[in-house]
Scaffold this motif. Structure first.
Motif, PDB file in Angstrom:
ATOM      1  N   ILE A 130       0.587  -1.297   0.221  1.00  0.00           N
ATOM      2  CA  ILE A 130       0.236  -0.401  -0.229  1.00  0.00           C
ATOM      3  C   ILE A 130       0.224   1.582   0.183  1.00  0.00           C
ATOM      4  N   ASP A 132      -0.676   4.540  -1.023  1.00  0.00           N
ATOM      5  CA  ASP A 132      -1.658   5.403  -1.204  1.00  0.00           C
ATOM      6  C   ASP A 132      -2.891   5.516  -0.012  1.00  0.00           C
ATOM      7  N   THR A 133      -3.445   5.705   1.061  1.00  0.00           N
ATOM      8  CA  THR A 133      -4.201   5.177   1.836  1.00  0.00           C
ATOM      9  C   THR A 133      -5.554   6.379   1.544  1.00  0.00           C
ATOM     10  N   ARG A 134      -5.104   7.252   1.129  1.00  0.00           N
ATOM     11  CA  ARG A 134      -6.016   8.284   0.496  1.00  0.00           C
ATOM     12  C   ARG A 134      -7.220   8.043  -0.439  1.00  0.00           C
ATOM     13  N   ASN A 136     -10.216   4.694  -1.918  1.00  0.00           N
ATOM     14  CA  ASN A 136     -10.948   3.228  -0.885  1.00  0.00           C
ATOM     15  C   ASN A 136     -10.759   2.907  -2.009  1.00  0.00           C
ATOM     16  N   PRO A 138      -7.030   1.599  -0.721  1.00  0.00           N
ATOM     17  CA  PRO A 138      -6.075   1.506  -1.070  1.00  0.00           C
ATOM     18  C   PRO A 138      -4.922   1.824  -1.710  1.00  0.00           C
TER      19      PRO A 138
END
Length: 170
Positions: A130, A132-134, A136, A138
């Motif tokens: 992962i 970029d967790t911004r 959905n 990620p």
């Protein structure tokens, strides 16, 4: 064939497209906009290179070639050196007027080299990481790299289209 081989091939095709889009064009042709508000070849290629530089450096934990290797100073553009082209308006596109093919290709090739150095060391087990967790869901490393390739292909294709129109008008 490994994932790194596939990514290397894809980025290699982008390099061919970028070089083909500027071959034998003048600086004025690189700055030509087919209509008011349209992008120029110079802006499209600068933008795709900035995005690739920004995104690959981020996932690789590297400095961007743009600043680390002095390209921002060489281009001397009238906007923030952190800019990648997102949100640019017509005046910003004009900021690339007068940029030469040699400068565009020099920067692109430096970014391409850093990209290939990074992806050459990747394995299939790296791609689900992962980055970029911004979003959905990620964003994984594999998805980010494919996104960069997609963006590059689209913009280099747009530049090739403009090139075709310009060559017909010569």
């Amino acid at each position: 064939m490994t994932s790194a081989d596939l990514l290397t091939d894809a980025f290699g095709r982008v390099q061919e497209n970028v070089h083909g889009a500027v071959a034998d064009l003048t600086t004025d042709e690189l700055s030509t906009r087919l209509e008011p508000g349209a992008n120029s070849i110079a802006w499209l290629l600068w933008h795709l290179t900035r995005v690739q530089d920004d995104h690959v450096a981020d996932v690789a934990g590297l400095q961007q070639v743009w600043t680390a290797s002095g390209w921002a100073k060489r281009f001397d553009l009238p906007f923030d050196e952190a800019a990648t082209g997102y949100g640019h308006d017509s005046a910003d596109v004009d900021g690339l007027n007068g940029i030469t093919a040699e400068l565009l290709l020099g920067y692109y090739d430096a970014v391409h080299a850093q990209t290939l150095d990074y992806i050459g060391g990747l394995t299939d087990t790296d791609l689900p990481r992962i980055v970029d967790t911004r979003w959905n869901p990620p964003v994984t490393l594999g998805v980010r790299l494919i996104s960069v390739i997609d963006d590059d292909i689209q913009h280099s294709g747009q530049a090739a289209f403009i090139r075709g129109v310009l060559l017909r008008c010569r």
